[in-house]
Design an enzyme around this catalytic site. Structure first.
Site, PDB file in Angstrom:
ATOM      1  N   ALA A 142      14.521   7.983   9.244  1.00  0.00           N
ATOM      2  CA  ALA A 142      13.898   8.287  10.331  1.00  0.00           C
ATOM      3  C   ALA A 142      14.632   9.027  10.727  1.00  0.00           C
ATOM      4  CB  ALA A 142      14.288   6.677  10.852  1.00  0.00           C
ATOM      5  N   GLY A 162      14.245   4.363   6.555  1.00  0.00           N
ATOM      6  CA  GLY A 162      12.818   4.686   6.525  1.00  0.00           C
ATOM      7  C   GLY A 162      11.789   5.451   4.537  1.00  0.00           C
ATOM      8  N   GLU A 185      11.375   2.206   3.002  1.00  0.00           N
ATOM      9  CA  GLU A 185      10.988   1.355   3.460  1.00  0.00           C
ATOM     10  C   GLU A 185       9.161   1.496   3.343  1.00  0.00           C
ATOM     11  OE1 GLU A 185      12.274  -0.968   7.661  1.00  0.00           O
ATOM     12  OE2 GLU A 185      12.307   1.616   7.485  1.00  0.00           O
ATOM     13  N   GLU A 195      20.394   0.449   7.856  1.00  0.00           N
ATOM     14  CA  GLU A 195      20.287   1.051   9.261  1.00  0.00           C
ATOM     15  C   GLU A 195      21.021   0.027  10.575  1.00  0.00           C
ATOM     16  OE1 GLU A 195      16.317   1.883   7.638  1.00  0.00           O
ATOM     17  OE2 GLU A 195      17.967   0.570   7.226  1.00  0.00           O
TER      18      GLU A 195
END
Length: 724
Positions: free
Chosen positions: A66, A116, A119, A141
């Site tokens: 992200a 992300g 993910e 993270e």
């Protein structure tokens, strides 16, 4: 769509290429997250599409995760929890739609996929990665005060089980492709460049468009909370996470809550549970401080945010390192890895060769891991020349001096090296404590003399502290920053002073541990409290690591320089006796505050003879007070550095503290900690400690003035330093 391109081949397989324009690496920006539902809907509804392969259009990697600046702005734009939750749900909702679109989707992972980025691939039905040791797959993270918020807590757990998933996520562990396959995170590893074809082959071979957890027969690997074996993961895991984090990181606790609750319900509900805990974590001061310092500020500094404007960019091709000890050899290694020709000089050939041998050891580690091949190893090692010949300095763009912390030795090598340098070449001293302005007196070109302070071990420590002497020019600063950025370290720029910024402030942590020892605190209590603050080690342990005899040498040099103004630190005589009378130098000779001749190390039994123990028991209240004491002592010194002009940028103060001496990362750094506590409350507590322990805790006038005006450091000083 700006960020994705769709090409459908003759077999009806859509190749979806992820390529964010204008960026060197793909990240999940708000624009990317807005477009994912668009191509998911097309895959779902276009009858011509039989399946899809998602890959990256960049050579740098698949997706780095992200865009935290973009994400935080979207989720923290106001105090409305519902709006923050809705913003957080965007990615989770889009990825859930992807895995339930009814058509097989495979991820062709042709570069690193972190956070992300991973993910996104976990929401695909099949994952194939290239056989490239440079590829990293992981959910890191936790390192910035968060946990996976794009379905990672639920999908990874359902793939590999609670224990393995919790360990991977709580440690922010990265996997190489073959390790990821062995763990069950991806399905296939193929030759680099063959990822897309392998993914298409899976689809053409009848790839299934249903995730395992959406099958009625799905069972969680290892069992869940109500399984006899599964419950142990949470009972033991809770204790292990407490040991790991000491309760300082809300992300760790909320991660376990999301997993514990999420595995007990269907995926749709589980993802909503994850999003709630993710937003709760994002709104904590710990997460906000860590995101700002360890991601946003660090990223800005890495890109040269404090580089002087108007100075042409330089590219150092040849750099000489004076001193081939562990520090000098470490510097030579990172230079070689950056493609810089390196001359490694020492007083005799044997010492120089020993330094190059250390470079070879570090390169062999990379070779054994498959990160470089034999040809690359040979070329990198050949780029380092070990010698005693100062004539070989000719043509160097920069010289790094890394000899003993002795003013006379440093002056001698400075004169010998400068005689070989061309005009405009920079001379950088790696001194950790001696003022640069004083060392520059040995230079005939003080405008090109600067401090370039590395941290040990150089190959692992990411910070470089650049110190400006009184006469150092802006061109020398710019060239030094260009060098640090080329070797892929994070630079901070500080002004001259004894101990500069990092050594001076770090010294207060180990010194306060000595003060506690002199006050009668049990050594084990001191170090346990130190670790509980979030520091990497207790103050006595860290003192052993940096070497007790080095502290004695620095103290003697400081006393010689300051004369009558010198004030010995509390507990100083304990260290002096250990070094001069007992030969206990610290970890390096196996005996300091601890004995290292057995594993695990043990506290030295004779320490109580030098420092009798009168405080052996603790209460929760006492522990909290002493934790605060250790953190406040460091933060007060940081504020003094600011008042004296040693440091003047909150980003550099926070990033430098965390990366240099491990200042408790959960705080976001000492400046963020002061701001979040509030300057008025901080000054009041510091005054309490000053009355109890001495003037070393007394807040500088700057803090008192800012407290009176209700100011904060980031509010008052952020953005003042000119960017290039």
């Amino acid at each position: 769509m700006e960020n994705f391109k769709i090409d459908v081949d003759a077999d009806g397989i859509a190749l979806i290429t992820f390529d964010v324009p204008g960026r060197s690496m793909n990240t999940l920006t708000s624009g990317v997250m807005a477009e994912i539902p668009q191509w998911v809907e097309r895959v779902k509804t276009d009858d011509a599409i039989k399946g899809a392969v998602l890959t990256s259009g960049k050579t740098s990697g698949f997706c780095a995760g992200a865009d935290l600046g973009d994400m935080a702005a979207g989720m923290l734009g106001g105090a409305d929890l519902q709006a923050a939750y809705d913003a957080g749900w965007r990615l989770n909702g889009a990825l859930r739609a992807l895995e339930t679109c009814g058509k097989p989707v495979a991820a062709a992972i042709n570069g690193l996929a972190l956070g992300g980025g991973l993910e996104l691939t976990l929401a695909c039905h099949y994952r194939v990665a290239g056989d490239d040791p440079k590829i990293q797959l992981g959910l890191p993270e936790i390192k910035v005060g968060l946990f996976p918020g794009g379905g990672g807590t639920q999908r990874l757990t359902r793939l590999i089980g609670v224990q393995a998933a919790m360990m991977a996520m709580s440690e922010g562990k990265s996997f190489r492709p073959n390790d990821a396959k062995g763990a069950g995170i991806i399905h296939e590893v193929v030759a680099k460049g063959g990822e897309v074809e392998a993914a298409k082959a899976w689809i053409k071979g009848g790839g299934k468009a249903v995730q395992p957890w959406d099958e009625k027969s799905f069972k969680l690997p290892g069992g869940g909370p109500y399984h006899p074996a599964g419950i142990q993961n949470f009972l033991v895991g809770n204790a292990m996470l407490r040991k790991q984090s000491y309760g300082n990181y809300p992300a760790v606790l909320n991660l376990m809550k999301a997993v514990y609750e999420g595995v007990q319900v269907p995926m749709d509900a589980a993802l909503r549970i994850e999003t709630r805990y993710f937003i709760k974590t994002l709104m904590t001061p710990q997460a906000q401080g860590m995101i700002r310092s360890l991601f946003l500020s660090k990223q800005e500094l890495d890109k040269g945010a404090v580089r002087p404007a108007g100075v042409p960019k330089s590219d150092p091709k040849k750099v000489t390192v004076l001193g081939a000890g562990m520090m000098g050899a470490g510097i030579a290694y990172v230079q070689a890895m950056a493609g810089i020709e390196t001359i490694l000089i020492d007083r005799d050939q044997e010492s120089a060769d020993k330094g190059k041998a250390h470079v070879a050891e570090l390169l062999k580690k990379r070779l054994s891991r498959g990160q470089i091949d034999q040809a690359k190893y040979d070329a990198l090692l050949a780029s380092v020349t070990a010698t005693t010949d100062y004539d070989l300095i000719k043509g160097s763009d920069l010289v790094i001096e890394a000899v003993f912390e002795n003013r006379e030795i440093k002056a001698d090598v400075t004169k010998r090296a400068e005689a070989q340098l061309e005009p405009g070449a920079v001379f950088g001293s790696n001194t950790s404590t001696l003022p640069i302005t004083g060392l520059a007196e040995a230079s005939v070109r003080p405008e090109d003399f600067i401090g370039i302070h590395f941290f040990s071990p150089v190959d692992k420590m990411m910070l470089v502290e650049i110190i400006m002497g009184e006469k150092t020019g802006q061109e020398a600063l710019a060239k030094s920053l260009d060098y640090v950025m080329k070797i892929r370290k994070t630079p901070i720029v500080v002004n001259d002073g004894r101990g500069f910024y990092t050594s001076r402030c770090f010294g207060t942590y180990v010194a306060e541990g000595l003060a506690m020892l002199e006050e009668g605190y049990a050594p084990a209590l001191i170090d346990n409290i130190g670790r509980m603050t979030g520091m990497p080690r207790g103050p006595l342990e860290m003192h052993d690591d940096v070497a007790l005899d080095l502290s004695v040498k620095i103290a003697k040099q400081t006393k010689e320089d300051l004369g009558d103004a010198y004030q010995p630190l509390p507990g100083w005589k304990i260290v002096q006796t250990m070094v001069e009378d007992l030969g206990r130098y610290g970890r390096k000779n196996g005996k300091g505050f601890y004995d290292y001749d057995s594993k695990p190390k043990k506290l030295w039994s004779g320490l109580s003879d030098l420092a009798p123990v009168t405080i052996n028991d603790s209460t929760p209240e006492m522990v909290e007070d002493q934790k605060r004491r250790l953190l406040y002592r460091q933060a007060v010194e940081v504020a003094r550095c600011w008042e004296e002009g040693v440091i003047d940028d909150p980003r550099e103060a926070d990033v430098g503290a965390i990366l240099a001496w491990g200042f408790a990362p959960w705080t976001g750094g000492p400046i963020t900690m002061i701001d979040q506590i509030g300057l008025k409350a901080f000054v009041e507590q510091a005054d309490v400690y000053a009355a109890k322990y001495g003037d070393r805790f007394s807040p500088p006038q700057l803090l008192r003035d800012m407290a009176a005006k209700g100011e904060t450091f980031y509010g008052k000083f952020a953005g003042q330093k000119a960017a290039a």
